[in-house]
Scaffold this motif. Structure first.
Motif, short mmCIF file in Angstrom:
data_model
loop_
_atom_site.label_atom_id
_atom_site.label_comp_id
_atom_site.label_asym_id
_atom_site.label_seq_id
_atom_site.Cartn_x
_atom_site.Cartn_y
_atom_site.Cartn_z
N PHE A 290 0.76 -1.25 -0.05
CA PHE A 290 0.00 -0.02 -0.01
C PHE A 290 0.77 1.34 -0.10
CE2 PHE A 290 -2.57 -3.34 2.18
CZ PHE A 290 -3.61 -3.33 1.22
N ILE A 291 1.94 1.24 0.71
CA ILE A 291 2.94 2.44 0.82
C ILE A 291 3.62 2.77 -0.55
CG2 ILE A 291 5.01 3.26 1.89
CD1 ILE A 291 4.37 1.70 4.55
N LYS A 292 3.94 1.89 -1.13
CA LYS A 292 4.66 2.14 -2.48
C LYS A 292 3.57 2.85 -3.64
CE LYS A 292 7.85 0.03 -5.98
NZ LYS A 292 8.41 -1.18 -6.28
N PRO A 293 2.58 2.41 -3.94
CA PRO A 293 1.91 3.46 -4.80
C PRO A 293 1.39 4.63 -4.21
CG PRO A 293 0.33 1.33 -3.85
CD PRO A 293 1.93 1.12 -3.51
N TRP A 294 1.15 4.59 -2.99
CA TRP A 294 0.63 5.72 -2.17
C TRP A 294 1.63 7.03 -2.49
CZ3 TRP A 294 -3.45 8.44 -0.36
CH2 TRP A 294 -3.24 9.80 0.20
N VAL A 295 2.99 6.72 -1.94
CA VAL A 295 4.06 7.48 -2.17
C VAL A 295 4.47 7.96 -3.41
CG1 VAL A 295 4.81 7.24 0.30
CG2 VAL A 295 5.86 5.97 -1.76
N GLY A 296 4.19 6.82 -4.36
CA GLY A 296 4.47 6.95 -5.81
C GLY A 296 3.56 8.10 -6.36
N MET A 297 2.86 8.59 -5.79
CA MET A 297 1.83 9.93 -6.50
C MET A 297 2.65 11.15 -6.33
SD MET A 297 -0.90 11.13 -3.81
CE MET A 297 -1.30 9.51 -3.15
N ALA A 298 3.82 11.17 -5.49
CA ALA A 298 4.83 12.30 -5.56
C ALA A 298 6.02 11.90 -5.96
CB ALA A 298 5.00 12.64 -4.10
N LYS A 299 5.99 11.27 -7.14
CA LYS A 299 7.31 10.68 -7.82
C LYS A 299 7.97 11.84 -8.62
CE LYS A 299 9.01 7.60 -11.64
NZ LYS A 299 9.71 8.71 -12.41
N ARG A 300 7.23 12.76 -9.02
CA ARG A 300 7.59 14.08 -9.66
C ARG A 300 8.55 14.92 -8.77
NH1 ARG A 300 2.15 15.34 -9.62
NH2 ARG A 300 1.59 17.41 -8.70
N ALA A 301 8.29 14.85 -7.36
CA ALA A 301 9.04 15.47 -6.48
C ALA A 301 10.50 14.91 -6.40
CB ALA A 301 8.21 15.13 -5.06
N ALA A 302 10.51 13.48 -6.36
CA ALA A 302 11.60 12.89 -6.47
C ALA A 302 12.61 13.19 -7.75
CB ALA A 302 11.54 11.42 -6.33
N ASP A 303 11.85 13.26 -8.67
CA ASP A 303 12.49 13.19 -10.18
C ASP A 303 13.08 14.94 -10.04
OD1 ASP A 303 11.85 10.98 -11.03
OD2 ASP A 303 10.04 11.54 -12.04
#
Length: 284
Positions: free
Chosen positions: A198-211
């Motif tokens: 559950f955590i991986k897809p949830w935090v994945g919504m902020a992937k552009r922050a990491a990018d």
């Protein structure tokens, strides 16, 4: 302690075994004891205790640990009960009882806070607020998903809708913080031993922050990049807030103001996002 009724049986066995070694006559110890006997008793006694502990069966140690963990958990839970008693005495017995007399008629907070679930960052404590001051949404990494229709369970979206449309809050604060486990999972990957279903897809919504951080802060230290990602995650949530029609229209009308705050739990500093300068500036 050996006679105390609450001392676990395994602990008693451990203590008796250690005591037996401490009182053991020297003539029962191997021939090398004369050499040891010349040493200071401060070395002998800890050494005997160490030998005793080393000979205790593993199941005895495991039982002691389990009992200690159980007692610690119960003590921690009791703290919650004691805490509620203090809360009750402070707000329902003293002069402060008037506050809940008013709150029982309804709530009217002016500010909605989207905060992290982290146990160290309680918005009401960090912002020194009383009950009724804040409408709070807490989740992993204080993230706001983008507006979307259709099926699914939209807990954050439902809270935003209620806070904005029903309570008519005038401010929305996205409150991020340093040492955020959710952002660390986004930036460095899910911790070993955790599937992250559950955590991986949830935090994945902020992937552009990491990018963004990888593109703009590649030369910095790992800790600095993680802090930058935590702040970039706040910006992503601010962007996503404006994808909600009922929020965007109110922002355009000047009825709601959006704020991005970053709490540094190491030095106590609070930073605020300046949308004009596109950076965080020290607030307090």
């Amino acid at each position: 302690m050996l006679a105390h009724p609450k001392t676990p049986r395994a602990a008693k066995a451990l203590l008796w075994l250690a005591l037996a070694y401490l009182v053991m006559p020297f003539d029962l110890i191997p021939d090398f004891i004369p050499v040891i006997g010349q040493l200071d008793e401060l070395i002998i006694i800890p050494g005997l205790v160490y030998l005793a502990l080393r000979m205790i069966p593993s199941w005895v140690v495991d039982e002691c640990r389990a009992q200690l963990k159980k007692e610690t958990c119960m003590a921690d839970f009791q703290k919650l009960i004691d805490g509620y008693r203090r809360f009750h005495d402070n707000y329902f017995v003293t002069d402060e009882q008037q506050l809940f007399a008013e709150l029982s008629q309804g709530q009217k907070p002016s500010t909605l806070v989207i905060a992290c679930s982290d146990s160290r960052v309680d918005p009401a404590i960090v912002l020194d607020c009383k009950p009724g001051d804040l409408f709070v949404v807490r989740n992993v990494a204080n993230l706001v998903p983008p507006y979307e229709q259709g099926g699914g369970y939209h807990g954050v979206s439902a809270a935003l809708e209620f806070g904005v449309c029903a309570l008519e809050v005038q401010h929305i604060i996205v409150l991020g913080h340093r040492q955020c486990g959710g952002i660390k999972a986004l930036f460095e990957g899910i911790p070993e031993g955790m599937e992250g279903e559950f955590i991986k897809p949830w935090v994945g919504m902020a992937k552009r922050a990491a990018d963004r951080v990888n593109a703009e802060h590649g030369h910095e230290t790992a800790d600095d990049k993680l802090c930058a990602c935590e702040m970039a995650g706040i910006v992503v949530s601010l962007e996503n807030l404006q994808t909600f029609p009922f929020i965007r229209s109110r922002v355009e009308q000047g009825l709601i103001k959006l704020h991005g705050w970053y709490f540094d739990i190491i030095n106590g500093e609070m930073k605020a996002y300046d949308a004009d300068q596109l950076k965080f500036e020290t607030l307090v």
